[in-house]
Write a protein that holds these residues in place. Sequence first.
Motif, PDB file in Angstrom:
ATOM      1  N   ALA A 285      57.309  49.304  31.242  1.00 34.48           N
ATOM      2  CA  ALA A 285      57.343  47.842  31.303  1.00 34.48           C
ATOM      3  C   ALA A 285      55.966  47.277  31.628  1.00 34.48           C
ATOM      4  O   ALA A 285      55.544  46.261  31.060  1.00 34.48           O
ATOM      5  CB  ALA A 285      58.370  47.389  32.342  1.00 34.48           C
ATOM      6  N   LEU A 286      55.251  47.919  32.546  1.00 29.99           N
ATOM      7  CA  LEU A 286      53.886  47.492  32.861  1.00 29.99           C
ATOM      8  C   LEU A 286      52.994  47.591  31.630  1.00 29.99           C
ATOM      9  O   LEU A 286      52.198  46.686  31.338  1.00 29.99           O
ATOM     10  CB  LEU A 286      53.308  48.356  33.978  1.00 29.99           C
ATOM     11  N   ARG A 287      53.123  48.670  30.905  1.00 32.08           N
ATOM     12  CA  ARG A 287      52.267  48.881  29.730  1.00 32.08           C
ATOM     13  C   ARG A 287      52.662  47.942  28.586  1.00 32.08           C
ATOM     14  O   ARG A 287      51.814  47.597  27.761  1.00 32.08           O
ATOM     15  CB  ARG A 287      52.341  50.355  29.312  1.00 32.08           C
ATOM     16  N   ILE A 288      53.916  47.524  28.534  1.00 32.60           N
ATOM     17  CA  ILE A 288      54.340  46.582  27.505  1.00 32.60           C
ATOM     18  C   ILE A 288      53.717  45.208  27.744  1.00 32.60           C
ATOM     19  O   ILE A 288      53.217  44.568  26.810  1.00 32.60           O
ATOM     20  CB  ILE A 288      55.879  46.490  27.460  1.00 32.60           C
ATOM     21  N   ILE A 289      53.722  44.729  28.978  1.00 30.95           N
ATOM     22  CA  ILE A 289      53.139  43.409  29.248  1.00 30.95           C
ATOM     23  C   ILE A 289      51.621  43.449  29.070  1.00 30.95           C
ATOM     24  O   ILE A 289      51.016  42.479  28.595  1.00 30.95           O
ATOM     25  CB  ILE A 289      53.532  42.914  30.660  1.00 30.95           C
ATOM     26  N   SER A 334      42.950  51.304  19.257  1.00 33.38           N
ATOM     27  CA  SER A 334      42.925  52.667  19.796  1.00 33.38           C
ATOM     28  C   SER A 334      43.421  52.723  21.239  1.00 33.38           C
ATOM     29  O   SER A 334      43.615  53.812  21.779  1.00 33.38           O
ATOM     30  CB  SER A 334      41.499  53.232  19.726  1.00 33.38           C
ATOM     31  N   LYS A 335      43.633  51.567  21.862  1.00 37.13           N
ATOM     32  CA  LYS A 335      44.147  51.526  23.232  1.00 37.13           C
ATOM     33  C   LYS A 335      45.659  51.389  23.281  1.00 37.13           C
ATOM     34  O   LYS A 335      46.245  51.473  24.358  1.00 37.13           O
ATOM     35  CB  LYS A 335      43.515  50.346  23.987  1.00 37.13           C
ATOM     36  N   GLN A 336      46.295  51.175  22.131  1.00 38.83           N
ATOM     37  CA  GLN A 336      47.751  51.028  22.063  1.00 38.83           C
ATOM     38  C   GLN A 336      48.367  52.317  21.519  1.00 38.83           C
ATOM     39  O   GLN A 336      47.715  53.065  20.788  1.00 38.83           O
ATOM     40  CB  GLN A 336      48.142  49.850  21.177  1.00 38.83           C
ATOM     41  N   TRP A 391      50.390  49.672  26.036  1.00 39.50           N
ATOM     42  CA  TRP A 391      49.040  49.941  26.515  1.00 39.50           C
ATOM     43  C   TRP A 391      48.956  51.402  26.947  1.00 39.50           C
ATOM     44  O   TRP A 391      49.757  51.858  27.771  1.00 39.50           O
ATOM     45  CB  TRP A 391      48.722  49.016  27.676  1.00 39.50           C
ATOM     46  N   ALA A 392      48.016  52.162  26.407  1.00 39.90           N
ATOM     47  CA  ALA A 392      47.920  53.593  26.705  1.00 39.90           C
ATOM     48  C   ALA A 392      46.692  53.947  27.538  1.00 39.90           C
ATOM     49  O   ALA A 392      46.469  55.126  27.819  1.00 39.90           O
ATOM     50  CB  ALA A 392      47.907  54.397  25.402  1.00 39.90           C
TER      51      ALA A 392
END
Length: 623
Positions: A285-289, A334-336, A391-392
Amino acid sequence: MEPLQTAQHPETPATKPPPTPAESSAEGTSPAPVNTAADKEKTLAGLLPGETVVKEGKAAILFPSANEVFYNPVQEFNRDLTCAVITEFARDLLAQRGVKVVVPGEKERVVVSLSDETNEADVQTEEKNGAEEPAVTATVGEKCERGLRVLEGLAASGLRSVRFALEVPGLQNVTANDFSTKAAALIARNAQYNGVNHLLQASCRDASMLMYEMRGKKERYDVIDLDPYGSPASFLDAAVQAVSEGGLLCITCTDMAVMAGNSGETCYSKYGSVSIKSKYCHEMALRIILHSLDQRAGVYQRYIQPLLSVSVDFYIRVYVRVFTGQVKVKNSASKQALVYNCVGCGSFHLQRMGRRTINGKHTKYSAATGPPVGPECEHCGQRHQLGGPMWAEPIHDLAFVQKVLSAVSGNPSRFGTSKRIEGMLSMVTEELEDVPLYYTVDSLSSTIHCNTPSLLQFRSALLHAGHRVSLSHACKNAVKTDAPPAALWDIMRCWEKANPVKREKLSETSPAFKILSTEPSLEACFTVREDANPQSRKRHLTRFQENPQAFWGPKARAKAGGGVSADLQDKRKKCQNKRKNQITDASQLKDFPCKRFRQGTCTYGNKCCYSHDLEPTNEEKME
C-alpha cells in the motif's frame, strides 16, 4: 450541503475529551487536562454552550458537542510524527536560507546509533564543523520572514495547524483550509483561542481549487499536509503542482481495504495500480501511493524523493519531497515494478517496468524483459496473481530518518508519543532499504502445515546461509530478505525434517505436498546468532501500537448538521447483534406467527413450525 472535506476520523467528544492513545498505551504520557483555575477561567470565557476543550501537545482546541467537526485521539501519533518531520525538514531547508531553528527543550543535537552490540543507545554529540552560526534564529510561535509556508488542505477543527504554529519553529504562515463553513469558523476561533492569529489563517475553500490557484512558482507552499477521510486520490494532482521546488508533501491514506487487496479494481481507478491480497499488503500500500504520486508528478516534469513512509494501524502515511527535472523524470519507469504473487505458497517476484543502463556519462533507457516467472509456480505449481505497478525503490531516506530519530530521542518530553515514535523509527533504520516487500514466518509455516520456527531461529538460518535479513515496521512477524524464494523453501524443508508433518494427510495437489516432495539443496542451521536479534528488539522499544481504547479504529464520517449521538456505541448496538439470543430449539418458533398463514398460502397445516394463531386486530384490542 456539500459533504465535508475532513482531515481526521470523527470522534465526537462528550462532556469531557475522550482518552488519547497515550493514556492507555505503554507510552505513559498524555495531554494535560484543563484543571487549573486559570485554564478554567480561560475555557469558560471562550466556550459556547455544549462545547468542550481538548488539549494535545501545546494546543487547546474547542470542539462542538454535535458531530459537525471531529477529533480522533488515536491520530495523536500521526500529528506528533508530522511535527517532528516538519521540524527536521525546516532545519535543513532554512539552514540554506541562513536561518537556524530553535526547538524548546533541545540542548544538543544527538545521534542515536543502533548498530552497536550493547543494549543501551550510543548517544554521540555531533561535532561542530567550524561553520559560522546563522545570524537569524527562528523559534516556535514566532513568524519567520524566510520561513516555511504551510498548507493543511483538510483541517477540520484546525488542531494539526494550531500544533504546527505552536510547536514547529521557522514558519512564515500556516493556512488551515476546510470546505465546511462551520469547520472554518471553528478554525478561526481555535487560532484566536491559542494566540496564533499572526501565523495561522483560516480558509473555507475547495482544497483542490485552492492548490490549483497556488501553482505559480512564487506562490507555492513549502509544506502541504493532506489527511482526508478515506482516499486522497482526488487531491494528489493539485498537490504535486502546488508544492514548491524541494517542498514536502505529507499524505495520509485511510482506505486500507482498497489498498490492501479487497478491491483491486477500485485501487486501480484511484491510484493506477492493482492491489492484491497478500501478507505484505501494508508495505505494498505504501508503494502504491508512492507510485501514484510519482506518476502524477511526472506529468509536470517533476519527480518524488521519499523521506519516510510508515504503515500504522488502519492507515498509511508518506512524507515525500518533490523536485523538477526533465532528465531525472525519465528514470521513473525503471523505478516502478509489477509483482507476480503465487496464490499457493505466497512466493513473489518483481518485474521492473523499464530498464536503465548507465555507461559512464551516458544513460540508455529501454523496455524491460520478462516475465520473471513461468505459467505456474516453480515451487508449488499454482498460478500467479499480477499486482501493481508500484514503487520499487527505497521508501525511506535513512539519513533523514536518523535525524528525526535523534531529535525525538534527545527531547522525549516534546511529544506524548515519543516512545512509540522512537521505536518505529528505530525499526525503519534497521530495514533493508533495497529489498521491497517481505514474507511472514507464520505464513511460510502454514503453507507446509508445520510448526512455526521462532523469529530468531528463522533469521539465524538466513544469516548462516549468507543472506541479509531484517524486520519490517509494517508487520510484527515480517522478514525482509534478499534470499530468493527457493532458499526460503529450502530452509523450511530443513525445518520440517526436524519437525515432521503427517505427509499421508497432504493432498497430492496441495502446495505443501509439492514443496515437501523436493529435497533441500542446502543444510540450514537454526542455531541462534547474536546479530539475528536487532537492537530495537533487544532494547524492548515500543515498536507497534497497543490498543489504546475499545473501538479505537476508524469512526463514522462527520455530518454537516451534526446530529450523531455522543455515544457511538448506541449505533453499534442498533446495527449489530440483532439476534444475540439465537433460537436453538425448533419449538421456540411457535412463539412467532406464520406470515404465509396470514396471506393464506401456508400448506403445512398443523405441521407448520410457526404459530397459526391469529393475532387480535386493533378493534379487538380496543374492546
